[in-house]
Design an enzyme around this catalytic site. Sequence first.
Site, PDB file in Angstrom:
ATOM      1  N   HIS A  65      66.502  89.254 -44.622  1.00  0.00           N
ATOM      2  CA  HIS A  65      66.118  88.155 -45.493  1.00  0.00           C
ATOM      3  C   HIS A  65      64.612  87.926 -45.371  1.00  0.00           C
ATOM      4  O   HIS A  65      64.019  88.160 -44.316  1.00  0.00           O
ATOM      5  CB  HIS A  65      66.848  86.868 -45.111  1.00  0.00           C
ATOM      6  CG  HIS A  65      68.324  87.028 -44.937  1.00  0.00           C
ATOM      7  ND1 HIS A  65      69.180  87.233 -45.995  1.00  0.00           N
ATOM      8  CD2 HIS A  65      69.095  87.040 -43.822  1.00  0.00           C
ATOM      9  CE1 HIS A  65      70.423  87.344 -45.543  1.00  0.00           C
ATOM     10  NE2 HIS A  65      70.391  87.240 -44.226  1.00  0.00           N
ATOM     11  N   GLU A  82      68.576  82.135 -39.885  1.00  0.00           N
ATOM     12  CA  GLU A  82      69.979  81.726 -39.764  1.00  0.00           C
ATOM     13  C   GLU A  82      70.442  81.908 -38.331  1.00  0.00           C
ATOM     14  O   GLU A  82      69.794  82.583 -37.528  1.00  0.00           O
ATOM     15  CB  GLU A  82      70.850  82.552 -40.708  1.00  0.00           C
ATOM     16  CG  GLU A  82      70.806  84.043 -40.446  1.00  0.00           C
ATOM     17  CD  GLU A  82      71.511  84.858 -41.527  1.00  0.00           C
ATOM     18  OE1 GLU A  82      72.291  84.286 -42.303  1.00  0.00           O
ATOM     19  OE2 GLU A  82      71.277  86.073 -41.590  1.00  0.00           O
ATOM     20  N   HIS A 140      70.267  93.184 -39.740  1.00  0.00           N
ATOM     21  CA  HIS A 140      71.482  92.801 -39.035  1.00  0.00           C
ATOM     22  C   HIS A 140      72.717  93.115 -39.863  1.00  0.00           C
ATOM     23  O   HIS A 140      72.628  93.368 -41.074  1.00  0.00           O
ATOM     24  CB  HIS A 140      71.457  91.311 -38.683  1.00  0.00           C
ATOM     25  CG  HIS A 140      71.408  90.415 -39.884  1.00  0.00           C
ATOM     26  ND1 HIS A 140      70.235  90.085 -40.521  1.00  0.00           N
ATOM     27  CD2 HIS A 140      72.390  89.782 -40.594  1.00  0.00           C
ATOM     28  CE1 HIS A 140      70.483  89.296 -41.543  1.00  0.00           C
ATOM     29  NE2 HIS A 140      71.793  89.091 -41.620  1.00  0.00           N
ATOM     30  N   ARG A 160      70.072  93.866 -49.342  1.00  0.00           N
ATOM     31  CA  ARG A 160      71.089  94.756 -48.816  1.00  0.00           C
ATOM     32  C   ARG A 160      70.486  96.145 -48.646  1.00  0.00           C
ATOM     33  O   ARG A 160      69.977  96.746 -49.597  1.00  0.00           O
ATOM     34  CB  ARG A 160      72.270  94.782 -49.800  1.00  0.00           C
ATOM     35  CG  ARG A 160      73.602  95.166 -49.199  1.00  0.00           C
ATOM     36  CD  ARG A 160      74.708  95.068 -50.240  1.00  0.00           C
ATOM     37  NE  ARG A 160      75.009  93.706 -50.611  1.00  0.00           N
ATOM     38  CZ  ARG A 160      74.990  93.229 -51.847  1.00  0.00           C
ATOM     39  NH1 ARG A 160      74.680  94.010 -52.860  1.00  0.00           N
ATOM     40  NH2 ARG A 160      75.275  91.983 -52.091  1.00  0.00           N
TER      41      ARG A 160
END
Length: 274
Positions: A65, A82, A140, A160
């Site tokens: 991200h 996150e 990740h 992605r």
Amino acid sequence: MTATLLATKRVEKPWGRHRLYPGFPDPAPGGEPIGEVWFQSPHPEEPELLIKYLFTSEKLSVQDHPSDEEAQKRGLPRGKDECWLILDAEPDSTIAIGPKQPMTADELRQSALDGSIEDKLDWKPVKAGDFYYSHSGVVHAIGAGLTLIEVQQNSDTTYRLYDYGRPRELHLDDGIAVADLQPYVAPPRPGEVAPGRTILVEGPKFVLERWGGGKREIGLPEDKSGWLVPIRGEGVVGGVAWRAGECVMVTGPELLHASEDADLLFAYTGTSRI
């Protein structure tokens, strides 16, 4: 009203499940698997944080991200840091977080194209109670057999890099441009700062605390909001009743009443605890 019980949004995912965590209704027979439950305010785009439950039966894509800076270059309001608290895990469940060894951008691209990226990531065994903070740019992948709570900046921007052959779009140029190519290093965690009060995250984008049950003063400034996420137990805050599996947005100072068996998360933006 200074407390609002947030609405739930159930999100179908190819890697989701037909049997969810206790307290969440399973999908209808023959329905699509549910991968996420989001907690949304009346104006979902406005809050700076978003709380989710995730239920996985397969690996999620290898992804990253953008940071706030990289997101704003692309016309987006914010990036995405996150973190994940594991609630339940099958014995062989894992999470990949960062590469095993430093990589170049060219190596990341080639390994994403040929699938060898899976073997180059650091897949860590996980169990209930484990916690990870994933800052923007970390490459990740959340593994199969997990139920977890995700606290994140309110952004759905995901790049992605690899998806195990699923027919979904990849975002190699953006994903590689924002990627952290170094092995993951966990940020320091302050830990328990008072009985029944543990700091899991303290900045830079948000603070996440874990509380026990009982009565507690929530010391938010008048114009600041926080997210109460009950893992276990029930109670009342600001005249709003809550129970495990729900989420309450609290604005300003409030008195929290929680059952003695309660296990609670409380998240708010900022770089230091209230």
